[in-house]
Design an enzyme around this catalytic site. Structure first.
Site, short mmCIF file in Angstrom:
data_model
loop_
_atom_site.label_atom_id
_atom_site.label_comp_id
_atom_site.label_asym_id
_atom_site.label_seq_id
_atom_site.Cartn_x
_atom_site.Cartn_y
_atom_site.Cartn_z
N HIS A 239 -1.35 -7.77 -4.46
CA HIS A 239 -2.11 -7.53 -3.33
C HIS A 239 -2.54 -5.84 -3.42
O HIS A 239 -1.53 -5.17 -3.68
CB HIS A 239 -1.42 -7.82 -2.01
CG HIS A 239 -2.32 -7.90 -0.78
ND1 HIS A 239 -2.39 -6.82 -0.20
CD2 HIS A 239 -2.72 -8.95 -0.50
CE1 HIS A 239 -3.22 -7.46 0.82
NE2 HIS A 239 -3.29 -8.59 0.74
N ASP B 220 -1.83 -16.75 -0.60
CA ASP B 220 -2.80 -17.80 -1.20
C ASP B 220 -1.85 -18.59 -2.56
O ASP B 220 -2.49 -19.54 -2.70
CB ASP B 220 -3.95 -17.24 -2.09
CG ASP B 220 -4.98 -16.86 -1.21
OD1 ASP B 220 -4.90 -17.49 0.17
OD2 ASP B 220 -5.82 -16.12 -1.28
#
Ligand code: ACO
Length: 384
Positions: free
Chosen positions: A263, A321
């Protein structure tokens, strides 16, 4: 400014674009707040309707406010007949996220007063889109499975109604909690790529629909909202839990990215992923479906291996996710709908950011650094 002083911020990394009271991410410590409320508390105690209200209006609703807001969403669940026609005109080759983007664009044609740009009119548009997008996504899913559309329920919650319209079955208590949790966790996340593109579009004073279409389009890519579908595809390619370690090690050796990990902002465990991971582990103990059991085991083994290989050394932890896919699959949501489902939830984050930005709007207009030649002699086409 001379060329030597130019600093290029690729991917706008580390650049602040606005003040906000919507969302705070502490990437170093893996913490997240919506409007000051810790995500863990909202995930545990709240509902999507309450979180949507919180994001759009800035405070948790009182009982009566929530009742009115919920009724408003319910009353807006229907979509015009022509949306069904649009969906039927697409073949199975078109990705559902692309169909959703087209349908949201088409919804703008039913706005009877596009010239009204008042805050009330814009809030009305945000609520309509929030209510209608799950209906559209469920219709897309039904059509792709060759099944008839299902009319929205007038009694089920926002997220349960989505599952009902998609699967034809009213979710049990556990699935209802789980889908609502996923809607809450995906509702908002600062100036991520899709929210930023919503703001860029909105900063030109284009309308709410145009800005949301930009958000939906940007969400699609596998580096952003498309990662959940890509992560599940990887788990399916792994096939058997015992293949997990070899598959991941080979992929890393080949410099491939493991979708659902990493991320830009979190250099610690994504707190949303942590919440989903805990649900996943408890779900694993209860499921009796061998296909789901396998997916869950692959996800858990992959997470463990990645932690040893990359998380602690390079700060590449699972993001939300990674664990979404197995849970969505258990709920009967096909993988190509994962990103559109994400959009159904995120639409409140996109519009809330847009309204906040419009309070002090400034056109986005960054610069690029020209590195080509200048004053090149024009040669007529016959002589080139
Ligand atoms: N798997 C393996 N290695 C990775 C991964 C990954 N998923 N993510 C980053 N890395 C490595 C890079 O190869 C790079 O290594 P290097 O320094 O040896 O070259 C290093 O980590 C830094 O990567 P960057 O691409 O510079 O980091 P960035 O901040 O741009 O990446 C991103 C963020 C795009 C999300 C990245 O982690 C990625 O591609 N992840 C996979 C896709 C994904 O899951 N996206 C969803 C994000 S959450 C969301 O949008 C809802």
């Amino acid at each position: 400014m001379t060329d030597e002083n130019i600093i290029i911020s690729k991917g706008l990394e580390g650049i602040y674009i606005a003040d906000t009271t919507l969302c705070k991410i502490d990437g170093a410590n893996g913490k997240l707040w919506y409007r000051g409320y810790p995500i863990e508390v909202l995930a545990d105690k709240s509902s999507y309707e309450e979180v949507a209200f919180l994001l759009l209006y800035g405070h948790l609703p009182k009982k009566e406010e929530l009742k009115v807001f919920t009724q408003r969403l319910i009353s807006e669940r229907d979509v015009p007949d022509s949306i069904a026609d649009i969906i039927r005109n697409f073949t199975g080759r078109t990705h559902p996220n692309d169909i959703l983007r087209t349908c949201v664009s088409a919804i703008s044609a039913f706005d009877t007063d596009m010239a009204d740009r008042s805050s009330d009119a814009n809030m009305d548009r945000a609520i309509k889109l929030t209510a209608k997008m799950p209906t559209i996504v469920a219709m897309i899913g039904r059509y792709r499975q060759g099944k008839p559309f299902i009319n929205p329920s007038r009694t089920l919650s926002h997220s349960s109604n989505f599952l009902y319209m998609l699967t034809g079955v009213e979710p049990d208590k556990e699935s209802a909690k789980l889908i609502d949790l996923m809607f809450i966790l995906h509702a908002e996340h600062g100036s991520n790529a899709s929210t930023f593109s919503t703001l860029v579009t909105g900063s030109t004073l284009a309308d709410v629909y145009a800005a949301v279409v930009a958000g939906i389009s940007t969400l699609r890519g596998p580096l952003h909202g498309g990662a959940d579908e890509a992560a599940l595809n990887m788990m399916r390619a792994i096939g058997e839990p015992d293949n997990t370690e070899t598959y991941i090690e080979d992929a890393l050796a080949g410099k491939q990215r493991i979708m659902g990990f990493g991320h830009r902002v979190y250099k610690a465990y994504d707190p949303r992923a942590k919440i989903v991971y805990n649900y996943l582990k408890s779900f694993m103990q209860k499921t009796t479906d061998p296909k789901i059991e396998k997916l869950l085991e692959i996800a858990i083994r992959a997470e463990k291996l990645m932690e040893e290989k990359l998380s602690k050394t390079k700060g590449i932890w699972p993001n939300i996710d990674f664990f979404s896919g197995p849970l969505y699959t258990a709920m009967g949501i096909p993988s190509e709908l994962f990103t559109p489902v994400f959009a159904c939830s995120r639409v409140v984050g996109w519009t809330a950011h847009l309204f906040e930005y419009w309070e002090n709007n400034r056109l986005f207009r960054p610069l690029d650094h020209y590195t080509g030649q200048l004053d090149i002699k024009y040669v007529p086409i016959e002589q080139r």
